[in-house]
Design a protein around this motif. Structure first.
Motif, PDB file in Angstrom:
ATOM      1  N   PRO A 356      -8.962 -67.024   4.535  1.00 41.57           N
ATOM      2  CA  PRO A 356      -8.702 -68.643   4.830  1.00 41.57           C
ATOM      3  C   PRO A 356      -9.649 -69.419   3.690  1.00 41.57           C
ATOM      4  N   VAL A 357      -9.271 -70.621   3.123  1.00 40.80           N
ATOM      5  CA  VAL A 357      -9.986 -71.217   2.172  1.00 40.80           C
ATOM      6  C   VAL A 357     -10.491 -72.620   2.901  1.00 40.80           C
ATOM      7  N   ILE A 358     -11.583 -72.868   3.246  1.00 38.59           N
ATOM      8  CA  ILE A 358     -11.836 -74.092   4.015  1.00 38.59           C
ATOM      9  C   ILE A 358     -12.445 -75.223   3.098  1.00 38.59           C
ATOM     10  N   PRO A 359     -11.976 -76.422   3.427  1.00 40.00           N
ATOM     11  CA  PRO A 359     -12.627 -77.599   2.875  1.00 40.00           C
ATOM     12  C   PRO A 359     -14.104 -77.688   3.185  1.00 40.00           C
ATOM     13  N   GLY A 360     -14.864 -78.119   2.134  1.00 36.41           N
ATOM     14  CA  GLY A 360     -16.377 -78.629   2.345  1.00 36.41           C
ATOM     15  C   GLY A 360     -16.784 -80.016   1.899  1.00 36.41           C
ATOM     16  N   SER A 361     -17.929 -79.935   1.249  1.00 35.83           N
ATOM     17  CA  SER A 361     -18.193 -81.253   0.793  1.00 35.83           C
ATOM     18  C   SER A 361     -17.311 -81.960  -0.067  1.00 35.83           C
ATOM     19  N   VAL A 362     -17.438 -83.061  -0.480  1.00 38.27           N
ATOM     20  CA  VAL A 362     -16.894 -84.193  -1.419  1.00 38.27           C
ATOM     21  C   VAL A 362     -17.718 -84.312  -2.534  1.00 38.27           C
TER      22      VAL A 362
END
Length: 494
Positions: A356-362
């Motif tokens: 999985p590739v998980i969204p982090g900070s913007v």
């Protein structure tokens, strides 16, 4: 011979072979438009093109409920519609606009008429849902190709030119194809548009620095000397509000992602179930699971194992049982369980593993021009993307401010195709991204090379007028060593 034709592919075979395909004789007026929504590069993509025509409707020829109509049973949306113009014996017929029938709205007035409306090819992509595989470090044009393939758009109806951006990642997770293409368009600072012949065209941001885009194709002018030298006279030239284009603050925010370790990413809840002898059952599992708000995707899926315990797919007996994985997209994959034995098999677990590739900070970057803000006030744009890195976003933000901190002259020029043979030729051949020149020194003080950003045609049985929305081409000029001057021949860009 008529100089233009409006045709509808009533036979729906792509040939306009139906005996009543040419409806030009019924046309009272027709207009069409294609190109950018607003004539500002970096700030506006292409709109869905539109054609409208008012037609004679004697006898209810174009009325859906008129069973006596020679077109009865054929008046359905989705039929190919094309407006074309004849140029000369050498060039022949040239399409001005091609799209798909959207609606026919007749009236019962005297004389009876009907309004025909058609929409450009981008309208088809707006209703096609796409899922694509996860791509890493992919060229923007390759991402466009992946979306068009997923949408089932024919190869013959596309022109995908080279892009300049390498996307850190790209995937589509069930959005419509037009939305997916516009996200790539933004990550490239390019353009996805409709061609007059019905193709979808992708332009990378370097497209206008190549080929015929470097050469002025025609000049429009009010200057007598220019007209004597072959320039085209125009009917009207209007300058748009130049302040509207000013951007002195550009904020780009980039969604960061973290790659996880290989793990279970999807599980089938509807277990246990039975697979009969000779039967194949297929299930599409998605990630993240339904109901989870966090966005993410699977970089790679693992072919599931099968066994009576300790496996991805747990069955009561492995004899004759096979498991395959297909349609491996970024956010879903399809698992098929086939029972090749002569005995029914019970399945008690189905799970899929992957990375999985998980969204982090913007991460946000901002470029500003204080001098422009002092003159015009704060005028900001905000862009959010997941496909490019922070350095590229910073370049894009700065390039946007470099281009638009000062007002950009955009104009709309209108001319009559009937004024001369050359007027007619240019009316038929010119389209979005062609380079032209416009001169009006007396009032507007214009003397510029420009790109066509939008094209509009308006025709009646006796007239054909063309309007081009133009934006200056100076910022797209190639830098020539020893010749070009910054701010005169070129501007800082990316």
């Amino acid at each position: 011979m008529a100089v233009y034709q409006l045709r509808v592919d009533w036979g729906n075979d792509g040939t306009y072979g139906h005996a009543l395909a040419d409806i030009t004789g019924d046309v009272l007026e027709v207009s069409c438009v294609l190109g950018r929504e607003r004539p500002f590069e970096f700030l506006s993509g292409a709109r869905v093109g539109e054609l409208t025509a008012r037609l004679r409707n004697e006898g209810g020829k174009y009325s859906l409920f008129q069973t006596a109509s020679p077109l009865a049973g054929l008046l359905r949306p989705g039929k190919l519609v094309q407006l074309r113009r004849y140029v000369d014996a050498t060039t022949g017929w040239v399409p001005l606009w091609t799209g798909y029938l959207d609606r026919l709205t007749p009236d019962a007035l005297l004389p009876p008429t009907v309004q025909l409306r058609a929409l450009g090819p981008l309208s088809v992509l707006a209703v096609r849902t796409v899922w694509t595989a996860a791509l890493a470090n992919v060229a923007s044009d390759a991402a466009v190709t992946a979306v068009l393939d997923a949408a089932g758009w024919p190869t013959a109806l596309r022109q995908v030119n080279a892009g300049s951006s390498t996307l850190v990642r790209h995937y589509s997770r069930g959005e419509d194809a037009l939305t997916a293409l516009k996200a790539i368009e933004q990550a490239e600072l390019g353009l996805v548009r409709e061609a007059p012949d019905g193709r979808i065209v992708f332009e990378g941001r370097g497209y206008r620095k190549t080929g015929d885009r470097l050469t002025v194709q025609c000049t429009l002018s009010s200057d007598p000397a220019d007209l004597a030298a072959g320039a085209l006279a125009y009917l009207d030239l209007r300058q748009d509000d130049p302040i509207e284009s000013v951007v002195n603050e550009a904020a780009w925010s980039v969604q960061q992602y973290t790659t996880g370790t290989q793990q279970v990413v999807a599980t089938l809840a509807e277990v246990p179930f039975t697979v009969a002898p000779g039967q194949t059952l297929s299930f599409t599992l998605q990630y993240p699971p339904a109901g989870q708000s966090a966005e993410g995707y699977v970089a790679s899926w693992v072919t599931p194992t099968v066994g009576t315990s300790g496996a991805d797919v747990i069955v009561s007996s492995t004899t004759g049982v096979t498991v395959t994985l297909s349609q491996q997209r970024a956010t879903r994959a399809t698992v098929a369980i086939t029972n090749g034995s002569g005995t029914a098999v019970t399945v008690s677990q189905v799970q899929l593993r992957g990375t999985p590739v998980i969204p982090g900070s913007v991460t946000g970057v901002v470029a500003t021009d204080s001098a422009s803000q002092a003159s015009f006030g704060r005028r900001a744009v905000t862009v959010q993307t997941s496909w490019i890195n922070t350095n590229q976003a910073r370049d894009f933000a700065q390039a946007t401010v470099n281009r638009y901190a000062a007002p950009v002259p955009t104009v709309t020029v209108t001319f009559a195709a009937e004024l001369s043979v050359e007027h007619a030729r240019q009316a038929a051949l010119r389209t979005v991204s062609d380079r032209v020149a416009v001169r009006e020194p007396a009032v507007l003080g214009l003397d510029m090379e420009a790109f066509i950003e939008r094209v509009e045609h308006r025709l009646t049985p006796d007239t054909h007028t063309v309007s081009w929305v133009l934006a200056p081409a100076v910022a797209e000029s190639a830098w020539i060593l020893g010749t070009s001057q910054l701010g005169v021949d070129t501007k800082l860009g990316f």
